[in-house]
Design a protein around this motif. Structure first.
Motif, PDB file in Angstrom:
ATOM      1  N   LYS A   1       1.731   2.544  -0.061  1.00 39.69           N
ATOM      2  CA  LYS A   1       0.704   3.019   0.870  1.00 39.69           C
ATOM      3  C   LYS A   1       0.537   2.036   2.024  1.00 39.69           C
ATOM      4  O   LYS A   1       0.339   2.442   3.163  1.00 39.69           O
ATOM      5  CB  LYS A   1      -0.615   3.243   0.136  1.00 39.69           C
ATOM      6  CG  LYS A   1      -0.554   4.435  -0.801  1.00 39.69           C
ATOM      7  CD  LYS A   1      -1.862   4.639  -1.552  1.00 39.69           C
ATOM      8  CE  LYS A   1      -1.732   5.843  -2.481  1.00 39.69           C
ATOM      9  NZ  LYS A   1      -2.898   5.974  -3.361  1.00 39.69           N
ATOM     10  N   SER A   2       0.631   0.732   1.724  1.00 34.96           N
ATOM     11  CA  SER A   2       0.602  -0.286   2.783  1.00 34.96           C
ATOM     12  C   SER A   2       1.363  -1.514   2.298  1.00 34.96           C
ATOM     13  O   SER A   2       1.542  -1.715   1.089  1.00 34.96           O
ATOM     14  CB  SER A   2      -0.835  -0.674   3.150  1.00 34.96           C
ATOM     15  OG  SER A   2      -1.396  -1.496   2.149  1.00 34.96           O
ATOM     16  N   ALA A   3       1.841  -2.335   3.229  1.00 33.66           N
ATOM     17  CA  ALA A   3       2.613  -3.527   2.878  1.00 33.66           C
ATOM     18  C   ALA A   3       1.807  -4.470   1.985  1.00 33.66           C
ATOM     19  O   ALA A   3       2.355  -5.138   1.108  1.00 33.66           O
ATOM     20  CB  ALA A   3       3.071  -4.250   4.137  1.00 33.66           C
ATOM     21  N   GLY A   4       0.503  -4.490   2.168  1.00 32.45           N
ATOM     22  CA  GLY A   4      -0.358  -5.342   1.357  1.00 32.45           C
ATOM     23  C   GLY A   4      -0.437  -4.931  -0.098  1.00 32.45           C
ATOM     24  O   GLY A   4      -0.942  -5.678  -0.937  1.00 32.45           O
ATOM     25  N   ASP A   5       0.049  -3.736  -0.409  1.00 31.68           N
ATOM     26  CA  ASP A   5       0.026  -3.240  -1.792  1.00 31.68           C
ATOM     27  C   ASP A   5       1.176  -3.798  -2.639  1.00 31.68           C
ATOM     28  O   ASP A   5       1.220  -3.571  -3.843  1.00 31.68           O
ATOM     29  CB  ASP A   5       0.106  -1.708  -1.808  1.00 31.68           C
ATOM     30  CG  ASP A   5      -1.182  -1.060  -1.336  1.00 31.68           C
ATOM     31  OD1 ASP A   5      -2.250  -1.681  -1.492  1.00 31.68           O
ATOM     32  OD2 ASP A   5      -1.112   0.067  -0.810  1.00 31.68           O
ATOM     33  N   TYR A   6       2.091  -4.504  -2.004  1.00 35.28           N
ATOM     34  CA  TYR A   6       3.282  -4.998  -2.711  1.00 35.28           C
ATOM     35  C   TYR A   6       2.956  -5.817  -3.964  1.00 35.28           C
ATOM     36  O   TYR A   6       3.465  -5.491  -5.051  1.00 35.28           O
ATOM     37  CB  TYR A   6       4.179  -5.784  -1.742  1.00 35.28           C
ATOM     38  CG  TYR A   6       5.342  -6.448  -2.412  1.00 35.28           C
ATOM     39  CD1 TYR A   6       6.422  -5.705  -2.864  1.00 35.28           C
ATOM     40  CD2 TYR A   6       5.360  -7.826  -2.614  1.00 35.28           C
ATOM     41  CE1 TYR A   6       7.491  -6.313  -3.491  1.00 35.28           C
ATOM     42  CE2 TYR A   6       6.432  -8.439  -3.236  1.00 35.28           C
ATOM     43  CZ  TYR A   6       7.492  -7.684  -3.680  1.00 35.28           C
ATOM     44  OH  TYR A   6       8.542  -8.298  -4.300  1.00 35.28           O
ATOM     45  N   PRO A   7       2.129  -6.873  -3.883  1.00 35.23           N
ATOM     46  CA  PRO A   7       1.893  -7.674  -5.097  1.00 35.23           C
ATOM     47  C   PRO A   7       1.324  -6.859  -6.260  1.00 35.23           C
ATOM     48  O   PRO A   7       1.773  -7.001  -7.398  1.00 35.23           O
ATOM     49  CB  PRO A   7       0.899  -8.754  -4.635  1.00 35.23           C
ATOM     50  CG  PRO A   7       1.086  -8.839  -3.156  1.00 35.23           C
ATOM     51  CD  PRO A   7       1.428  -7.437  -2.721  1.00 35.23           C
ATOM     52  N   ALA A   8       0.372  -6.007  -5.990  1.00 34.25           N
ATOM     53  CA  ALA A   8      -0.244  -5.213  -7.061  1.00 34.25           C
ATOM     54  C   ALA A   8       0.755  -4.213  -7.643  1.00 34.25           C
ATOM     55  O   ALA A   8       0.806  -4.008  -8.865  1.00 34.25           O
ATOM     56  CB  ALA A   8      -1.482  -4.486  -6.539  1.00 34.25           C
TER      57      ALA A   8
END
Length: 156
Positions: A81-88
Protein backbone atom coordinates in the motif's frame (compact mmCIF):
# COMPACT_ATOMS: atom_id res chain seq x y z
CA UNK A 1 50.36 -5.18 6.10
CA UNK A 2 47.63 -7.28 7.71
CA UNK A 3 44.33 -7.39 5.83
CA UNK A 4 41.14 -6.73 7.77
CA UNK A 5 38.29 -9.24 7.30
CA UNK A 6 36.28 -6.77 5.19
CA UNK A 7 39.16 -6.41 2.72
CA UNK A 8 40.14 -10.07 2.55
CA UNK A 9 40.98 -10.92 -1.07
CA UNK A 10 40.65 -14.57 -1.99
CA UNK A 11 43.36 -16.21 -4.09
CA UNK A 12 43.38 -19.34 -6.26
CA UNK A 13 43.82 -21.67 -3.27
CA UNK A 14 40.87 -20.04 -1.50
CA UNK A 15 38.76 -20.41 -4.67
CA UNK A 16 39.70 -24.09 -4.92
CA UNK A 17 38.86 -24.67 -1.27
CA UNK A 18 35.51 -22.89 -1.67
CA UNK A 19 34.57 -24.84 -4.82
CA UNK A 20 35.37 -28.15 -3.15
CA UNK A 21 33.53 -27.29 0.06
CA UNK A 22 30.49 -26.16 -1.95
CA UNK A 23 30.38 -29.57 -3.64
CA UNK A 24 31.50 -31.65 -0.66
CA UNK A 25 30.79 -29.71 2.54
CA UNK A 26 31.77 -32.61 4.77
CA UNK A 27 35.18 -33.30 3.24
CA UNK A 28 37.88 -33.44 5.94
CA UNK A 29 40.47 -30.68 5.96
CA UNK A 30 43.17 -33.38 5.73
CA UNK A 31 41.70 -34.54 2.41
CA UNK A 32 41.62 -30.95 1.12
CA UNK A 33 45.23 -30.54 2.20
CA UNK A 34 46.30 -33.63 0.23
CA UNK A 35 44.34 -32.52 -2.81
CA UNK A 36 45.92 -29.05 -2.86
CA UNK A 37 49.36 -30.07 -1.56
CA UNK A 38 49.30 -27.91 1.57
CA UNK A 39 49.10 -28.69 5.28
CA UNK A 40 45.78 -29.29 7.06
CA UNK A 41 46.64 -26.25 9.21
CA UNK A 42 46.80 -24.10 6.06
CA UNK A 43 43.32 -25.27 5.07
CA UNK A 44 42.02 -24.56 8.57
CA UNK A 45 43.55 -21.05 8.62
CA UNK A 46 42.18 -20.23 5.16
CA UNK A 47 38.66 -21.42 6.02
CA UNK A 48 38.67 -19.49 9.30
CA UNK A 49 39.83 -16.31 7.54
CA UNK A 50 37.05 -16.68 4.96
CA UNK A 51 34.52 -17.18 7.78
CA UNK A 52 35.73 -14.04 9.58
CA UNK A 53 35.57 -12.10 6.30
CA UNK A 54 31.96 -13.21 5.79
CA UNK A 55 32.77 -15.13 2.60
CA UNK A 56 31.76 -18.42 4.24
CA UNK A 57 28.56 -17.92 6.20
CA UNK A 58 28.02 -21.46 7.39
CA UNK A 59 27.16 -24.91 6.17
CA UNK A 60 23.78 -26.31 5.37
CA UNK A 61 22.01 -29.49 4.47
CA UNK A 62 20.13 -29.36 1.19
CA UNK A 63 16.80 -31.18 1.08
CA UNK A 64 14.59 -32.18 -1.84
CA UNK A 65 11.31 -30.27 -1.35
CA UNK A 66 9.36 -32.55 -3.70
CA UNK A 67 10.41 -35.64 -1.73
CA UNK A 68 9.05 -33.92 1.37
CA UNK A 69 5.70 -33.44 -0.37
CA UNK A 70 6.07 -29.84 -1.54
CA UNK A 71 4.98 -30.15 -5.16
CA UNK A 72 4.03 -26.53 -5.88
CA UNK A 73 6.64 -23.80 -6.15
CA UNK A 74 5.58 -20.30 -7.05
CA UNK A 75 6.75 -16.74 -7.05
CA UNK A 76 4.53 -13.91 -5.90
CA UNK A 77 5.06 -10.29 -6.79
CA UNK A 78 3.69 -8.09 -4.01
CA UNK A 79 2.66 -4.46 -4.26
CA UNK A 80 2.49 -2.73 -0.89
CA UNK A 81 0.00 0.00 0.00
CA UNK A 82 2.96 2.32 0.70
CA UNK A 83 6.76 2.04 0.84
CA UNK A 84 6.60 2.57 4.60
CA UNK A 85 4.68 -0.70 4.94
CA UNK A 86 7.76 -2.74 4.00
CA UNK A 87 9.06 -3.56 7.53
CA UNK A 88 5.65 -4.65 8.83
CA UNK A 89 4.87 -6.68 5.71
CA UNK A 90 8.23 -8.49 5.86
CA UNK A 91 7.76 -9.24 9.56
CA UNK A 92 4.38 -10.85 8.79
CA UNK A 93 5.66 -12.73 5.72
CA UNK A 94 8.58 -14.08 7.73
CA UNK A 95 6.10 -15.81 10.06
CA UNK A 96 4.63 -17.84 7.16
CA UNK A 97 6.54 -21.10 6.83
CA UNK A 98 5.51 -21.40 3.17
CA UNK A 99 7.58 -18.30 2.35
CA UNK A 100 11.11 -19.58 1.75
CA UNK A 101 12.66 -16.49 0.10
CA UNK A 102 11.83 -12.80 -0.01
CA UNK A 103 13.39 -9.91 -1.91
CA UNK A 104 12.89 -6.15 -1.69
CA UNK A 105 12.84 -5.12 -5.34
CA UNK A 106 12.67 -2.26 -7.78
CA UNK A 107 10.24 -2.25 -10.65
CA UNK A 108 6.65 -3.41 -10.72
CA UNK A 109 6.67 -5.06 -7.27
CA UNK A 110 7.90 -3.88 -3.88
CA UNK A 111 8.52 -7.42 -2.67
CA UNK A 112 9.02 -10.68 -4.55
CA UNK A 113 8.64 -13.95 -2.62
CA UNK A 114 9.09 -17.63 -3.32
CA UNK A 115 6.72 -20.05 -1.63
CA UNK A 116 6.36 -23.83 -1.59
CA UNK A 117 3.14 -25.70 -0.82
CA UNK A 118 2.09 -29.35 -1.05
CA UNK A 119 -0.74 -28.67 -3.50
CA UNK A 120 -2.59 -26.07 -5.56
CA UNK A 121 -5.34 -26.12 -2.91
CA UNK A 122 -2.77 -25.24 -0.25
CA UNK A 123 -1.36 -22.54 -2.52
CA UNK A 124 -4.83 -21.03 -2.88
CA UNK A 125 -5.41 -21.15 0.87
CA UNK A 126 -2.00 -19.60 1.62
CA UNK A 127 -2.45 -16.89 -0.97
CA UNK A 128 -6.00 -15.86 -0.02
CA UNK A 129 -6.04 -16.45 3.73
CA UNK A 130 -2.46 -15.74 4.73
CA UNK A 131 -0.67 -13.51 2.21
CA UNK A 132 -3.46 -11.35 0.79
CA UNK A 133 -4.85 -11.01 4.32
CA UNK A 134 -1.78 -8.99 5.35
CA UNK A 135 -3.02 -5.40 5.78
CA UNK A 136 0.05 -3.79 4.23
CA UNK A 137 -0.37 -5.69 0.94
CA UNK A 138 -2.31 -3.91 -1.79
CA UNK A 139 -2.11 -6.61 -4.48
CA UNK A 140 -0.26 -9.74 -5.60
CA UNK A 141 0.58 -11.53 -8.82
CA UNK A 142 1.34 -15.24 -8.69
CA UNK A 143 3.62 -17.12 -11.08
CA UNK A 144 3.63 -20.91 -10.74
CA UNK A 145 6.93 -22.63 -11.50
CA UNK A 146 6.62 -25.57 -13.88
CA UNK A 147 10.24 -26.70 -13.48
CA UNK A 148 13.64 -25.49 -12.30
CA UNK A 149 16.09 -26.26 -15.11
CA UNK A 150 18.95 -24.29 -13.50
CA UNK A 151 19.82 -24.36 -9.81
CA UNK A 152 23.35 -23.42 -8.83
CA UNK A 153 25.36 -21.40 -6.39
CA UNK A 154 27.59 -18.53 -7.40
CA UNK A 155 31.10 -19.71 -8.26
CA UNK A 156 33.99 -18.17 -6.33
Amino acid sequence: MKKSPENYQIDDLDRSILKTLMDEARIPYAELAKRYKVSPATIHVRVEKMKRAGIIEGTRLQVNAKRLGYDVCCFIGITLKSAGDYPAAIEKLEKLEEVIEAYYTTGQYNVFIKIMTPSIDELQHTLINRIQAIDEIQSTETLISLQQPINRDIQP
